[in-house]
Design an enzyme around this catalytic site. Structure first.
Site, PDB file in Angstrom:
ATOM      1  N   ASN A 199      82.210  68.680  91.909  1.00 28.99           N
ATOM      2  CA  ASN A 199      82.715  68.582  90.683  1.00 28.99           C
ATOM      3  C   ASN A 199      84.094  68.204  90.598  1.00 28.99           C
ATOM      4  O   ASN A 199      84.574  68.395  89.512  1.00 28.99           O
ATOM      5  CB  ASN A 199      82.540  69.736  90.062  1.00 28.99           C
ATOM      6  CG  ASN A 199      83.240  71.033  90.558  1.00 28.99           C
ATOM      7  OD1 ASN A 199      84.105  71.060  91.387  1.00 28.99           O
ATOM      8  ND2 ASN A 199      82.676  72.487  90.186  1.00 28.99           N
ATOM      9  N   ARG A 243      93.542  76.965  87.987  1.00 25.19           N
ATOM     10  CA  ARG A 243      93.319  78.467  87.939  1.00 25.19           C
ATOM     11  C   ARG A 243      94.248  79.338  86.962  1.00 25.19           C
ATOM     12  O   ARG A 243      95.384  79.075  87.094  1.00 25.19           O
ATOM     13  CB  ARG A 243      93.687  79.219  89.337  1.00 25.19           C
ATOM     14  CG  ARG A 243      92.100  79.157  90.403  1.00 25.19           C
ATOM     15  CD  ARG A 243      90.814  79.452  89.673  1.00 25.19           C
ATOM     16  NE  ARG A 243      89.699  79.412  90.709  1.00 25.19           N
ATOM     17  CZ  ARG A 243      88.910  78.087  90.264  1.00 25.19           C
ATOM     18  NH1 ARG A 243      89.007  77.400  89.297  1.00 25.19           N
ATOM     19  NH2 ARG A 243      87.710  78.068  91.325  1.00 25.19           N
ATOM     20  N   GLN A 257      88.157  86.192  83.932  1.00 23.28           N
ATOM     21  CA  GLN A 257      86.979  85.462  83.116  1.00 23.28           C
ATOM     22  C   GLN A 257      85.808  86.183  83.119  1.00 23.28           C
ATOM     23  O   GLN A 257      85.265  86.645  84.272  1.00 23.28           O
ATOM     24  CB  GLN A 257      87.121  84.054  84.028  1.00 23.28           C
ATOM     25  CG  GLN A 257      87.914  83.128  83.869  1.00 23.28           C
ATOM     26  CD  GLN A 257      87.686  81.619  84.368  1.00 23.28           C
ATOM     27  OE1 GLN A 257      88.495  80.751  84.132  1.00 23.28           O
ATOM     28  NE2 GLN A 257      86.569  81.467  84.830  1.00 23.28           N
ATOM     29  N   HIS A 304      85.864  78.044  80.900  1.00 21.55           N
ATOM     30  CA  HIS A 304      85.674  77.261  82.211  1.00 21.55           C
ATOM     31  C   HIS A 304      84.358  76.450  82.284  1.00 21.55           C
ATOM     32  O   HIS A 304      83.665  76.649  83.079  1.00 21.55           O
ATOM     33  CB  HIS A 304      85.727  78.159  83.251  1.00 21.55           C
ATOM     34  CG  HIS A 304      86.279  77.731  84.673  1.00 21.55           C
ATOM     35  ND1 HIS A 304      86.660  78.816  85.640  1.00 21.55           N
ATOM     36  CD2 HIS A 304      86.372  76.519  85.281  1.00 21.55           C
ATOM     37  CE1 HIS A 304      86.715  78.076  86.518  1.00 21.55           C
ATOM     38  NE2 HIS A 304      86.673  76.704  86.523  1.00 21.55           N
TER      39      HIS A 304
HETATM   40  P1  NAD Z   1      91.456  70.143  97.671  1.00 18.09           P
HETATM   41  O1  NAD Z   1      91.272  71.057  98.622  1.00 18.09           O
HETATM   42  O2  NAD Z   1      90.717  68.727  97.490  1.00 18.09           O
HETATM   43  O3  NAD Z   1      92.881  70.064  97.096  1.00 18.09           O
HETATM   44  C1  NAD Z   1      93.930  70.956  97.169  1.00 18.09           C
HETATM   45  C2  NAD Z   1      95.142  70.317  97.425  1.00 18.09           C
HETATM   46  O4  NAD Z   1      96.254  71.636  97.201  1.00 18.09           O
HETATM   47  C3  NAD Z   1      95.304  69.999  98.906  1.00 18.09           C
HETATM   48  O5  NAD Z   1      96.025  68.768  98.815  1.00 18.09           O
HETATM   49  C4  NAD Z   1      96.627  71.001  99.409  1.00 18.09           C
HETATM   50  O6  NAD Z   1      97.374  70.582 100.140  1.00 18.09           O
HETATM   51  C5  NAD Z   1      97.275  71.343  97.883  1.00 18.09           C
HETATM   52  N1  NAD Z   1      98.064  72.616  98.002  1.00 18.09           N
HETATM   53  C6  NAD Z   1      97.623  73.917  98.492  1.00 18.09           C
HETATM   54  N2  NAD Z   1      98.717  74.647  98.074  1.00 18.09           N
HETATM   55  C7  NAD Z   1      99.578  74.028  97.772  1.00 18.09           C
HETATM   56  C8  NAD Z   1     100.911  74.527  97.263  1.00 18.09           C
HETATM   57  N3  NAD Z   1     101.366  75.825  97.439  1.00 18.09           N
HETATM   58  N4  NAD Z   1     101.646  73.527  96.870  1.00 18.09           N
HETATM   59  C9  NAD Z   1     101.567  72.250  96.642  1.00 18.09           C
HETATM   60  N5  NAD Z   1     100.017  71.853  96.891  1.00 18.09           N
HETATM   61  C10 NAD Z   1      99.330  72.708  97.544  1.00 18.09           C
HETATM   62  O7  NAD Z   1      91.023  70.730  96.216  1.00 18.09           O
HETATM   63  P2  NAD Z   1      90.447  70.427  94.880  1.00 18.09           P
HETATM   64  O8  NAD Z   1      88.915  69.703  95.117  1.00 18.09           O
HETATM   65  O9  NAD Z   1      91.338  69.223  94.345  1.00 18.09           O
HETATM   66  O10 NAD Z   1      90.630  71.313  94.114  1.00 18.09           O
HETATM   67  C11 NAD Z   1      91.618  71.952  93.542  1.00 18.09           C
HETATM   68  C12 NAD Z   1      91.578  73.218  92.778  1.00 18.09           C
HETATM   69  O11 NAD Z   1      91.013  72.850  91.617  1.00 18.09           O
HETATM   70  C13 NAD Z   1      90.609  74.269  93.355  1.00 18.09           C
HETATM   71  O12 NAD Z   1      91.193  75.288  94.501  1.00 18.09           O
HETATM   72  C14 NAD Z   1      90.310  74.974  92.273  1.00 18.09           C
HETATM   73  O13 NAD Z   1      90.993  76.066  91.944  1.00 18.09           O
HETATM   74  C15 NAD Z   1      90.481  73.980  91.105  1.00 18.09           C
HETATM   75  N6  NAD Z   1      89.017  73.698  90.699  1.00 18.09           N
HETATM   76  C16 NAD Z   1      88.839  73.772  89.211  1.00 18.09           C
HETATM   77  C17 NAD Z   1      87.680  73.350  88.532  1.00 18.09           C
HETATM   78  C18 NAD Z   1      87.083  73.546  87.173  1.00 18.09           C
HETATM   79  O14 NAD Z   1      86.034  73.596  86.603  1.00 18.09           O
HETATM   80  N7  NAD Z   1      88.188  73.796  86.075  1.00 18.09           N
HETATM   81  C19 NAD Z   1      86.386  72.913  89.550  1.00 18.09           C
HETATM   82  C20 NAD Z   1      86.760  72.525  90.945  1.00 18.09           C
HETATM   83  C21 NAD Z   1      87.914  72.955  91.344  1.00 18.09           C
END
Ligand code: NAD
Length: 397
Positions: free
Chosen positions: A147, A286, A315, A334
């Site tokens: 997603n 989050r 949530q 969400h």
């Molecule tokens: P991903 O694993 O592709 O990317 C996460 C990125 O965060 C990585 O590049 C990592 O290096 C970076 N990162 C981690 N800790 C960090 C920090 N302290 N400082 C800076 N960068 C940091 O994940 P994604 O698919 O892009 O998803 C990211 C987040 O989005 C998920 O963890 C989730 O919490 C959220 N999400 C929300 C929804 C929604 O419906 N709202 C859906 C999917 C994911």
């Protein structure tokens, strides 16, 4: 025989199935980096159906029962008397979606001696205490990429909604039956020419940067893993070494880092106070990355011109959660990652993970967050296991 407990959000208030607005969804075979979309042996649903609610059952019942497994589906997830807590002690697998998170705290994992696999149908496994999963040998897996684009689209929509003052302007012509141009435009700006920054340029963050580029904004980002120079050049990205440096140099800030100890409650009064007056924050990562009260106060004082996103804590949030009613908010429940388009992919991803696990075959590395008593796969790159034994998202706060 395995017992699988799926915690899913409640059915629509008007009953299940809903009347669908469209007859089909596009077939997506692969993602931007070439990873293939989930490929289970079969699916028992029609893509485009509502699968994430209790009656949708992620399309898993026929498959699991045909193999003699038990599937329990509930939306009753919170508190010691919940169905989730009752079903947990002899569960082998728990499936949950971040939209309606079944918080797998250390206490709950300790009460589930048979638990071997926690599947996130979606992305973001912070509702599982990852340290406890590591300690108890529980594998945590999610449907990576399923997603990500859905969330990137939602983010861009909310950026535009805030900057252009869309929601109040819509309300003037609908609920209020007015034609109040001056009232509508008094807070409306163009996105063009502003500086937009992204915290974490992972799958979602990078997709947001790519979608914002045609708006002719200045683009900036930070991430603990810097992008390759050719990507920075292609998108014209300014890299900042840390989150505070990025935050004080942008007009629009989009948050896409996971909830890990370093990001828990990061946006407090002090950090928001360093941002440009009139900045916008869109947080689809989050809710617990924000200090709730600090956001409300910043909106009230004008330090922030708007706040949007779709993530809260806990949530679901209580009816009196201040983000429901604070001015200049563009919040949704969400939902960004649970479009019908996304559900087809993450339901197929959950099935692919289950098929592999039940057959004793390896789960795709890119789906893994925790495996073999340590962070693994995507988890090893994107998550941090906290040293103090607590995982911020799994507190249920
Ligand atoms: P991903 O694993 O592709 O990317 C996460 C990125 O965060 C990585 O590049 C990592 O290096 C970076 N990162 C981690 N800790 C960090 C920090 N302290 N400082 C800076 N960068 C940091 O994940 P994604 O698919 O892009 O998803 C990211 C987040 O989005 C998920 O963890 C989730 O919490 C959220 N999400 C929300 C929804 C929604 O419906 N709202 C859906 C999917 C994911």
């Amino acid at each position: 025989m395995a017992k699988i407990v799926a915690v899913l959000y409640p059915d629509p208030v008007d009953g299940y199935p809903p009347k669908y607005a469209r007859d089909s969804i596009p077939v997506i075979d692969s993602y931007p980096d070439g990873q293939t979309a989930p490929k289970p042996e079969a699916v028992d649903f029609t893509p485009g159906e509502l699968l994430g609610c209790v009656s949708g059952e992620l399309g898993l019942r026929a498959f699991l029962e045909s193999q003699g497994h038990i599937l329990v589906v509930t939306s009753d997830k919170d508190g010691p008397d919940s169905a989730f807590e009752r079903e947990l002690p002899d569960a082998d697998v728990v499936i949950s979606q971040p939209f309606w998170p079944a918080y797998l705290t250390a206490e709950r994992i300790a009460k589930a001696p048979q638990l071997k696999l926690a599947i996130t149908a979606g992305i973001g496994s912070d509702h599982v205490d990852l340290n406890a999963a590591i300690k108890h040998g529980v594998t945590v897996a999610e449907a990576t990429w399923s997603n990500s684009i859905s969330v990137a689209e939602h983010t861009v929509m909310q950026v535009l909604a805030l900057v252009r003052n869309y929601l109040p302007s819509h309300e003037w012509v609908t609920t209020k039956k007015g034609w109040n141009i001056a009232d509508s435009v008094s807070r409306a700006y163009d996105l063009e020419g502003l500086t937009a920054g992204v915290i974490a340029a992972g799958r979602i963050g990078q997709a947001v940067l790519r979608r914002l580029k045609p708006f002719q904004v200045t683009l900036a980002y930070t991430d603990k893993h810097r992008l390759a120079p050719d990507i920075e050049e292609e998108l014209g990205l300014q890299f900042y070494p840390d989150i505070p440096a990025l935050a004080r140099n942008v007009d629009v800030l989009c948050v896409h880092a996971p909830l890990v100890p370093e990001t828990y409650q990061l946006f407090n009064e002090e950090l928001i106070g360093t941002m440009r007056r009139g900045s916008y924050i869109v947080n689809t990562a989050r809710g617990a990355i924000m200090d709730t009260g600090a956001v409300v106060r910043a909106i009230d004082s004008g330090q922030l011109a708007g706040y949007a996103g779709d993530v809260w804590y806990p949530q679901p949030p209580p009816a009196d959660h201040p983000w429901r009613t604070m001015p200049h908010n563009g919040m949704t429940a969400h939902v960004a990652g649970s479009t019908l388009s996304a559900q087809a992919r993450y339901a197929a991803g959950a099935r692919e993970i289950l098929e592999a696990w039940l057959a004793g075959k390896p789960i795709r590395d890119e789906y893994l967050i925790v495996d073999g008593g340590k962070l693994a796969g995507t988890g090893a790159r994107s998550y941090t296991a906290s040293g103090n034994g607590s995982s911020p998202g799994s507190t249920g706060l």
